[in-house]
Design an enzyme around this catalytic site. Sequence first.
Site, PDB file in Angstrom:
ATOM      1  CD  GLU A  38      34.726  31.841 -22.881  1.00 24.61           C
ATOM      2  OE1 GLU A  38      35.628  30.975 -22.843  1.00 24.61           O
ATOM      3  OE2 GLU A  38      34.418  32.435 -23.926  1.00 24.61           O
ATOM      4  CB  THR A  42      29.719  22.321 -13.759  1.00 22.40           C
ATOM      5  OG1 THR A  42      30.801  21.506 -13.334  1.00 22.40           O
ATOM      6  CG2 THR A  42      29.903  23.702 -13.140  1.00 22.40           C
ATOM      7  CG  ASP A  43      30.857  17.696 -11.131  1.00 21.19           C
ATOM      8  OD1 ASP A  43      31.461  18.597 -11.750  1.00 21.19           O
ATOM      9  OD2 ASP A  43      31.185  16.496 -11.184  1.00 21.19           O
ATOM     10  CD  GLU A  44      34.877  22.120 -12.655  1.00 21.83           C
ATOM     11  OE1 GLU A  44      35.324  23.243 -12.370  1.00 21.83           O
ATOM     12  OE2 GLU A  44      35.269  21.445 -13.605  1.00 21.83           O
ATOM     13  CE1 TYR A  94      32.697  26.527 -16.560  1.00 19.92           C
ATOM     14  CE2 TYR A  94      33.585  24.854 -15.068  1.00 19.92           C
ATOM     15  CZ  TYR A  94      32.641  25.258 -16.001  1.00 19.92           C
ATOM     16  OH  TYR A  94      31.632  24.399 -16.376  1.00 19.92           O
ATOM     17  CB  THR A 115      31.577  32.548 -13.541  1.00 23.02           C
ATOM     18  OG1 THR A 115      32.149  31.453 -14.276  1.00 23.02           O
ATOM     19  CG2 THR A 115      32.613  33.633 -13.307  1.00 23.02           C
ATOM     20  CE  LYS A 116      27.980  26.572 -15.783  1.00 24.62           C
ATOM     21  NZ  LYS A 116      27.173  26.838 -17.007  1.00 24.62           N
ATOM     22  CG  ASN A 149      29.093  15.779 -20.271  1.00 25.25           C
ATOM     23  OD1 ASN A 149      28.103  15.851 -20.984  1.00 25.25           O
ATOM     24  ND2 ASN A 149      29.006  15.931 -18.952  1.00 25.25           N
ATOM     25  NE  ARG A 170      47.465  19.085 -23.999  1.00 24.11           N
ATOM     26  CZ  ARG A 170      48.365  19.481 -23.115  1.00 24.11           C
ATOM     27  NH1 ARG A 170      48.103  19.445 -21.823  1.00 24.11           N
ATOM     28  NH2 ARG A 170      49.551  19.935 -23.510  1.00 24.11           N
ATOM     29  CG  ASN A 208      42.949  13.158 -14.125  1.00 25.49           C
ATOM     30  OD1 ASN A 208      41.766  12.910 -14.344  1.00 25.49           O
ATOM     31  ND2 ASN A 208      43.358  14.319 -13.613  1.00 25.49           N
ATOM     32  CG  ASP A 261      48.628  19.748 -10.135  1.00 25.63           C
ATOM     33  OD1 ASP A 261      47.702  19.600 -10.964  1.00 25.63           O
ATOM     34  OD2 ASP A 261      48.593  19.261  -8.986  1.00 25.63           O
TER      35      ASP A 261
HETATM   36  P1  NAD Z   1      32.108  24.368 -24.781  1.00 23.23           P
HETATM   37  O1  NAD Z   1      33.153  25.333 -24.373  1.00 23.23           O
HETATM   38  O2  NAD Z   1      32.480  23.203 -25.631  1.00 23.23           O
HETATM   39  O3  NAD Z   1      30.930  25.138 -25.557  1.00 23.23           O
HETATM   40  C1  NAD Z   1      30.453  26.384 -25.148  1.00 23.23           C
HETATM   41  C2  NAD Z   1      29.669  26.993 -26.314  1.00 23.23           C
HETATM   42  O4  NAD Z   1      29.128  28.241 -25.890  1.00 23.23           O
HETATM   43  C3  NAD Z   1      30.544  27.294 -27.551  1.00 23.23           C
HETATM   44  O5  NAD Z   1      29.893  26.855 -28.724  1.00 23.23           O
HETATM   45  C4  NAD Z   1      30.676  28.812 -27.547  1.00 23.23           C
HETATM   46  O6  NAD Z   1      30.827  29.365 -28.853  1.00 23.23           O
HETATM   47  C5  NAD Z   1      29.361  29.215 -26.905  1.00 23.23           C
HETATM   48  N1  NAD Z   1      29.435  30.544 -26.265  1.00 23.23           N
HETATM   49  C6  NAD Z   1      30.375  30.974 -25.382  1.00 23.23           C
HETATM   50  N2  NAD Z   1      30.124  32.246 -25.024  1.00 23.23           N
HETATM   51  C7  NAD Z   1      28.970  32.611 -25.660  1.00 23.23           C
HETATM   52  C8  NAD Z   1      28.186  33.797 -25.669  1.00 23.23           C
HETATM   53  N3  NAD Z   1      28.534  34.861 -24.937  1.00 23.23           N
HETATM   54  N4  NAD Z   1      27.070  33.812 -26.435  1.00 23.23           N
HETATM   55  C9  NAD Z   1      26.707  32.736 -27.178  1.00 23.23           C
HETATM   56  N5  NAD Z   1      27.428  31.585 -27.211  1.00 23.23           N
HETATM   57  C10 NAD Z   1      28.547  31.528 -26.453  1.00 23.23           C
HETATM   58  O7  NAD Z   1      31.419  23.919 -23.439  1.00 23.23           O
HETATM   59  P2  NAD Z   1      30.797  22.487 -23.033  1.00 23.23           P
HETATM   60  O8  NAD Z   1      31.853  21.638 -22.473  1.00 23.23           O
HETATM   61  O9  NAD Z   1      29.967  22.000 -24.128  1.00 23.23           O
HETATM   62  O10 NAD Z   1      29.863  22.957 -21.817  1.00 23.23           O
HETATM   63  C11 NAD Z   1      28.533  23.407 -22.076  1.00 23.23           C
HETATM   64  C12 NAD Z   1      27.841  23.710 -20.773  1.00 23.23           C
HETATM   65  O11 NAD Z   1      27.821  22.553 -19.963  1.00 23.23           O
HETATM   66  C13 NAD Z   1      28.522  24.788 -19.940  1.00 23.23           C
HETATM   67  O12 NAD Z   1      27.538  25.579 -19.336  1.00 23.23           O
HETATM   68  C14 NAD Z   1      29.304  24.008 -18.899  1.00 23.23           C
HETATM   69  O13 NAD Z   1      29.461  24.751 -17.721  1.00 23.23           O
HETATM   70  C15 NAD Z   1      28.379  22.831 -18.690  1.00 23.23           C
HETATM   71  N6  NAD Z   1      29.017  21.576 -18.237  1.00 23.23           N
HETATM   72  C16 NAD Z   1      30.075  21.035 -18.922  1.00 23.23           C
HETATM   73  C17 NAD Z   1      30.586  19.805 -18.531  1.00 23.23           C
HETATM   74  C18 NAD Z   1      31.719  19.153 -19.283  1.00 23.23           C
HETATM   75  O14 NAD Z   1      32.189  18.086 -18.880  1.00 23.23           O
HETATM   76  N7  NAD Z   1      32.208  19.707 -20.386  1.00 23.23           N
HETATM   77  C19 NAD Z   1      30.042  19.143 -17.419  1.00 23.23           C
HETATM   78  C20 NAD Z   1      28.970  19.742 -16.723  1.00 23.23           C
HETATM   79  C21 NAD Z   1      28.451  20.945 -17.156  1.00 23.23           C
HETATM   80  O1  DAU Z   2      33.041  18.422 -13.744  1.00 27.09           O
HETATM   81  C1  DAU Z   2      32.474  19.094 -14.820  1.00 27.09           C
HETATM   82  C2  DAU Z   2      33.496  19.966 -15.499  1.00 27.09           C
HETATM   83  O2  DAU Z   2      34.342  19.093 -16.237  1.00 27.09           O
HETATM   84  C3  DAU Z   2      32.887  21.028 -16.398  1.00 27.09           C
HETATM   85  O3  DAU Z   2      32.179  21.941 -15.613  1.00 27.09           O
HETATM   86  C4  DAU Z   2      33.961  21.770 -17.198  1.00 27.09           C
HETATM   87  O4  DAU Z   2      33.353  22.654 -18.130  1.00 27.09           O
HETATM   88  C5  DAU Z   2      34.783  20.746 -17.943  1.00 27.09           C
HETATM   89  O5  DAU Z   2      35.841  21.389 -18.645  1.00 27.09           O
HETATM   90  C6  DAU Z   2      35.350  19.723 -16.971  1.00 27.09           C
HETATM   91  O6  DAU Z   2      36.288  20.373 -16.071  1.00 27.09           O
HETATM   92  P1  DAU Z   2      37.665  19.665 -15.663  1.00 27.09           P
HETATM   93  O7  DAU Z   2      38.601  20.733 -15.250  1.00 27.09           O
HETATM   94  O8  DAU Z   2      37.442  18.515 -14.774  1.00 27.09           O
HETATM   95  O9  DAU Z   2      38.069  19.074 -17.130  1.00 27.09           O
HETATM   96  P2  DAU Z   2      39.437  19.017 -17.943  1.00 27.09           P
HETATM   97  O10 DAU Z   2      39.147  18.226 -19.181  1.00 27.09           O
HETATM   98  O11 DAU Z   2      40.063  20.342 -18.124  1.00 27.09           O
HETATM   99  O12 DAU Z   2      40.392  18.158 -16.996  1.00 27.09           O
HETATM  100  C7  DAU Z   2      40.001  16.890 -16.494  1.00 27.09           C
HETATM  101  C8  DAU Z   2      41.093  16.423 -15.543  1.00 27.09           C
HETATM  102  O13 DAU Z   2      42.289  16.145 -16.282  1.00 27.09           O
HETATM  103  C9  DAU Z   2      41.492  17.444 -14.510  1.00 27.09           C
HETATM  104  O14 DAU Z   2      41.825  16.747 -13.296  1.00 27.09           O
HETATM  105  C10 DAU Z   2      42.735  18.114 -15.083  1.00 27.09           C
HETATM  106  C11 DAU Z   2      43.386  16.964 -15.822  1.00 27.09           C
HETATM  107  N1  DAU Z   2      44.181  17.288 -17.035  1.00 27.09           N
HETATM  108  C12 DAU Z   2      43.618  18.111 -17.968  1.00 27.09           C
HETATM  109  C13 DAU Z   2      44.296  18.383 -19.134  1.00 27.09           C
HETATM  110  C14 DAU Z   2      43.712  19.300 -20.184  1.00 27.09           C
HETATM  111  C15 DAU Z   2      45.414  16.692 -17.225  1.00 27.09           C
HETATM  112  O15 DAU Z   2      45.914  15.923 -16.375  1.00 27.09           O
HETATM  113  N2  DAU Z   2      46.080  16.940 -18.392  1.00 27.09           N
HETATM  114  C16 DAU Z   2      45.577  17.775 -19.353  1.00 27.09           C
HETATM  115  O16 DAU Z   2      46.241  17.951 -20.395  1.00 27.09           O
END
Ligand code: NAD
Ligand code: DAU
Length: 332
Positions: free
Chosen positions: A81, A121-123, A148, A151-152, A178, A191, A247, A270
């Site tokens: 998640e 994640t860096d978070e 979130y 849990t990571k 990403n 979005r 942002n 916020d």
């Molecule tokens: P995402 O939400 O787009 O995709 C998550 C995928 O996991 C989905 O396809 C979902 O169906 C699947 N999933 C969720 N629960 C599951 C379960 N119990 N069993 C099997 N599949 C399940 O997420 P994302 O943005 O692609 O992130 C992927 C990974 O990368 C995560 O571990 C996240 O913490 C990490 N990450 C994301 C970012 C980012 O910027 N998005 C950055 C750094 C690390």
């Molecule tokens: O840093 C890595 C993380 O990046 C990953 O671990 C997470 O899975 C991924 O979702 C992402 O987390 P963020 O919370 O940084 O991403 P998000 O896209 O939700 O938001 C990016 C920034 O934009 C954050 O400062 C919140 C802001 N934001 C977000 C939304 C959805 C807005 O200002 N407006 C918005 O509508």
Amino acid sequence: MSKILVTGGAGFIGSNFVHYVLENTENTVTVLDSLTYAGNRASLEGLPADRFEFVKGDICDTALVEELFIRHDQVVHYAAESHNDNSLHDPRPFLDTNIIGTYTLLEAARRHDTRFHHISTDEVYGDLELDDPQRFTELTPYNPSSPYSSTKAGSDLLVRAWVRSFGVRATISNCSNNYGPYQHVEKFIPRQITNVLTGERPKLYGAGENVRDWIHANDHSSAVLAILDRGVVGETYLIGADGERNNVAVVELILSLLGQPADAYDHVVDRAGHDRRYAIDSSKLRRELGWLPAYSNFERGLASTIDWYRQNESWWRPQKAAAEARYKQQGQ
Ligand code: NAD
Ligand code: DAU
């Protein structure tokens, strides 16, 4: 040639990784994904049937995980998640998937001595002040802010414990934000792009001064492959491409690339506990594994991402109304 099991491969970064592996290596890939609201089977269309298999299922399902580990050499664990905002409103699925799911996979890796790479994640490091000259390194103490990210962080610590106590052959990477194709419309960049494409104004949380360190999903994939190939078991690698931007600057760039006035956005409520800034020092990965990002120009990468959303409306349209309805309820 390896048989790689990719958990969460129907999500944003996982699906980009699957495409990248099939295009750039001779490995075969199996995706294990439960297709939550964030998973999309359409992100994996058109892949070669002789090298790609899709299994719908949950990473908490011990029997299914066991069956899959028996026939794969390497596991890359993306399933999670992943959305901070959702974790603030309903944390439970984050505990189930991110903690129990990771535990279930680690136990299977232990039983089968499977090479395991954990995507994080860096978070987990919390946040930095806007004017802090420091960036996160592998030695930064863990200090997560949201359900979130906590849990990571917990899942990372499980991986470290399973390496130390049970000799599991695992590595961890912590990547920054990403961007690229196949990202769910709930996330910031998609979005705002799809808001403009549907005649809505972009929505900025608070003042919009928060900084994220953007990296193209393909660069994340190439880094993960480098770690799988040459990474040292037990090590953590930070992945980032020096892409810090606040942002407001990202929204203004999206508006300008879509031919809109730079101020055509709204400020909204916020995020609770909103992390101010993330910034990655990826010098260990560059120095020890010789990795370099290919997408050095954020504006060009963003423009091609916008083109992808323009050309793939049928991919994102079905999710858009539900995502916006959730945000509206939250005043965002
Ligand atoms: P995402 O939400 O787009 O995709 C998550 C995928 O996991 C989905 O396809 C979902 O169906 C699947 N999933 C969720 N629960 C599951 C379960 N119990 N069993 C099997 N599949 C399940 O997420 P994302 O943005 O692609 O992130 C992927 C990974 O990368 C995560 O571990 C996240 O913490 C990490 N990450 C994301 C970012 C980012 O910027 N998005 C950055 C750094 C690390
Ligand atoms: O840093 C890595 C993380 O990046 C990953 O671990 C997470 O899975 C991924 O979702 C992402 O987390 P963020 O919370 O940084 O991403 P998000 O896209 O939700 O938001 C990016 C920034 O934009 C954050 O400062 C919140 C802001 N934001 C977000 C939304 C959805 C807005 O200002 N407006 C918005 O509508």
